[in-house]
Each structure stands twice: as structure tokens, then as C-alpha cells.
Design a protein around this motif. Structure first.
Motif, PDB file in Angstrom:
ATOM      1  N   TRP A   6      14.718  62.780  63.815  1.00 35.83           N
ATOM      2  CA  TRP A   6      13.779  63.225  62.791  1.00 35.83           C
ATOM      3  C   TRP A   6      13.471  64.698  63.029  1.00 35.83           C
ATOM      4  N   GLY A   7      12.957  65.370  61.984  1.00 35.48           N
ATOM      5  CA  GLY A   7      12.560  66.751  62.143  1.00 35.48           C
ATOM      6  C   GLY A   7      11.592  67.188  61.056  1.00 35.48           C
ATOM      7  N   VAL A   8      10.941  68.312  61.293  1.00 35.08           N
ATOM      8  CA  VAL A   8      10.056  68.914  60.289  1.00 35.08           C
ATOM      9  C   VAL A   8      10.401  70.393  60.172  1.00 35.08           C
ATOM     10  N   ASN A   9      10.247  70.931  58.951  1.00 40.81           N
ATOM     11  CA  ASN A   9      10.565  72.348  58.748  1.00 40.81           C
ATOM     12  C   ASN A   9       9.301  73.201  58.735  1.00 40.81           C
ATOM     13  N   LEU A  10       9.456  74.460  58.413  1.00 38.98           N
ATOM     14  CA  LEU A  10       8.318  75.388  58.441  1.00 38.98           C
ATOM     15  C   LEU A  10       7.235  75.027  57.441  1.00 38.98           C
ATOM     16  N   HIS A  11       7.574  74.243  56.427  1.00 42.97           N
ATOM     17  CA  HIS A  11       6.606  73.824  55.418  1.00 42.97           C
ATOM     18  C   HIS A  11       6.063  72.418  55.701  1.00 42.97           C
ATOM     19  N   ASP A  12       6.311  71.923  56.901  1.00 48.25           N
ATOM     20  CA  ASP A  12       5.853  70.599  57.339  1.00 48.25           C
ATOM     21  C   ASP A  12       6.493  69.458  56.545  1.00 48.25           C
ATOM     22  N   MET A  13       7.605  69.745  55.887  1.00 43.80           N
ATOM     23  CA  MET A  13       8.348  68.689  55.211  1.00 43.80           C
ATOM     24  C   MET A  13       9.130  67.884  56.246  1.00 43.80           C
ATOM     25  N   ILE A  14       9.228  66.573  56.038  1.00 38.85           N
ATOM     26  CA  ILE A  14       9.793  65.649  57.023  1.00 38.85           C
ATOM     27  C   ILE A  14      11.206  65.239  56.627  1.00 38.85           C
ATOM     28  N   TYR A  15      12.091  65.218  57.622  1.00 43.46           N
ATOM     29  CA  TYR A  15      13.474  64.831  57.365  1.00 43.46           C
ATOM     30  C   TYR A  15      13.963  63.855  58.436  1.00 43.46           C
ATOM     31  N   ARG A  16      14.875  62.970  58.019  1.00 45.13           N
ATOM     32  CA  ARG A  16      15.519  62.027  58.931  1.00 45.13           C
ATOM     33  C   ARG A  16      17.033  62.163  58.785  1.00 45.13           C
ATOM     34  N   TRP A  17      17.749  62.176  59.915  1.00 49.03           N
ATOM     35  CA  TRP A  17      19.202  62.334  59.908  1.00 49.03           C
ATOM     36  C   TRP A  17      19.862  60.994  59.612  1.00 49.03           C
ATOM     37  N   ARG A  18      20.601  60.941  58.496  1.00 52.62           N
ATOM     38  CA  ARG A  18      21.276  59.714  58.078  1.00 52.62           C
ATOM     39  C   ARG A  18      22.653  60.042  57.529  1.00 52.62           C
ATOM     40  N   ASN A  19      23.678  59.383  58.055  1.00 54.91           N
ATOM     41  CA  ASN A  19      25.044  59.541  57.547  1.00 54.91           C
ATOM     42  C   ASN A  19      25.465  61.005  57.489  1.00 54.91           C
ATOM     43  N   ASN A  20      25.159  61.709  58.571  1.00 55.35           N
ATOM     44  CA  ASN A  20      25.547  63.117  58.717  1.00 55.35           C
ATOM     45  C   ASN A  20      24.920  64.043  57.677  1.00 55.35           C
ATOM     46  N   LYS A  21      23.711  63.697  57.228  1.00 57.11           N
ATOM     47  CA  LYS A  21      22.973  64.593  56.351  1.00 57.11           C
ATOM     48  C   LYS A  21      21.476  64.298  56.492  1.00 57.11           C
ATOM     49  N   TRP A  22      20.656  65.235  56.031  1.00 57.73           N
ATOM     50  CA  TRP A  22      19.210  65.082  56.146  1.00 57.73           C
ATOM     51  C   TRP A  22      18.658  64.366  54.919  1.00 57.73           C
TER      52      TRP A  22
END
Length: 218
Positions: A111-127
Motif C-alpha cells: 500500500w502507499g499514499v501520495n503527497l495529496h494523501d490519496m491511498i493506493y494498493r498494488w494489484r496486478n502490477n499496477k496501482w
């Protein structure tokens, strides 16, 4: 395997690393999977990458401002310009996207968050974008994903939505066996018991800020 806990205390940009019974000075980011060989990775104020070999620190090539270690096979990091890297076959591989904070579990959950605090999860080689807003995330495994927002509110991912957890923390760390620890604005250390927070002894009362890292290897 016995789990090792590594507690750190930050004052401005300088870090004291408590690896019982020793105190090691000089890192700003620390993570571990608590394996006997090379259990700890860290980065310092110059974004240099280091790995603990059981006796001393070994300099690793590359430059990262933040690093996350789920297992020897799952190591991710973020550079000073928010580029994402993963450790693969003995080298850093650039991953598409931009994050300020990344977290990986022992099963490869990322998982990760960007500079705008948006949340992402790594799935199938993409966010994959996830609803919500967080300033940081921590991952023990696919069933142990936690985060904190800018209000220091605590959130736990149930598998399909965020569940708000009582309490207030500025930093949080989860392990694969569902151990969750955190630090609040007063540098008090707390441990999640499964239904409430249990206050633990403070390691460093004089610190300006506090963080901690937990093993992802039960």
C-alpha cells in the motif's frame, strides 16, 4: 521465530535506534523483517541506504528517503522525489507512480499514499486507488492494513472499507501476526490488544517525536 521489536526516537531529522540492549544513532527511517541474517534496513538524513548484518551496518547502493521491509523478498522504498522502487534480484527496480510513503507486508501486500494523501494498493502490477485520505499506511499482511490521517485518526482496512479505530496516533506499525503499535503526539507508546489500546512504557521521554517499527516475520 522470536520476533524482534525495534523502537526509534526522532528529534527533528535525527534518529536514535533502540535495538535492545544497544542504542545506534544516525537513521531517519528504520524497518525490519527480523530474520537472523540482515534483519534491519534503514535510511539516514542523506537518503543513504544501510542494512544490518547482525554485527554492523553495511552501506547499500541507491538513494531512498523511506523504506519498508515485509520479508527478504519484499522490500520497497520511496526516493526523495517520490519515485517508487522495489528490491528485486539484488537491485532496485523503478515502479510506475509517485508516493511519499509505501508499506509492504510479509506476503507481498503493498500500500502507499501520495503527497495529496490519496491511498493506493498494488494489484496486478499496477496501482489501484482506494477511497479515503491518509498521511501514512502500515501493512502486516493482506488482513492487517492500517493507516493514520492528518487528524491523527486511526483507521483499519476491513477488506472492503475503512473502519475507524478509537484513539489518536501520529505513527503506527503493524506486523504479520496482527501486532500493532503506535506513538501519539505526546510520544506515548501504545499497543493494540485487539479491541483497545494499551499504554506501554515510554523509551525516551526527552524525544521530540517518536516512531517505531515492528517485525513482519512471526
Amino acid at each position: 521465530m522470536r520476533r524482534s521489536k525495534f523502537f526509534t526516537s526522532v528529534k527533528k531529522q535525527f534518529l536514535l535506534i533502540f535495538i535492545f540492549p544497544f542504542v545506534i544513532i544516525g537513521f531517519t527511517e528504520l524497518d525490519t523483517f527480523a530474520q537472523n541474517e540482515h534483519p534491519v534496513w534503514g535510511v539516514n538524513v542523506h537518503d543513504q541506504i544501510w542494512k544490518w548484518n547482525g554485527h554492523n551496518w553495511e552501506r547499500q547502493y541507491g538513494s531512498l528517503k523511506q523504506i519498508s521491509v515485509g520479508s527478504p523478498k519484499h522490500i520497497w522504498g520511496v526516493s526523495g522525489n517520490e519515485k517508487i522502487y522495489r528490491w528485486k534480484y539484488g537491485s532496485w527496480v523503478l515502479v510506475p507512480g509517485s508516493l511519499k510513503d509505501v508499506a509492504v507486508g510479509n506476503d507481498g501486500e503493498v500500500w502507499g499514499v501520495n503527497l495529496h494523501d490519496m491511498i493506493y494498493r498494488w494489484r496486478n502490477n499496477k496501482w489501484e486507488k482506494i477511497e479515503g485520505s491518509l498521511k501514512m499506511v502500515t501493512v502486516g499482511n493482506k488482513k492487517s492494513d492500517w493507516g493514520i490521517n492528518r487528524k491523527d485518526e486511526i483507521w483499519h482496512w476491513t477488506g472492503y472499507e475503512w473502519e475507524k479505530i478509537e484513539g489518536s496516533l501520529k505513527w503506527i506499525s503493524a506486523s504479520a501476526d496482527d501486532e500493532v503499535w503506535g506513538v501519539n503526539r505526546n510520544d506515548d507508546i501504545w499497543r493494540w490488544t485487539g479491541n483497545s489500546w494499551e499504554k506501554r512504557d515510554r523509551l525516551c521521554a526527552y524525544s521530540h517525536a517518536g516512531t517505531l517499527a515492528l517485525s513482519n516475520d512471526p
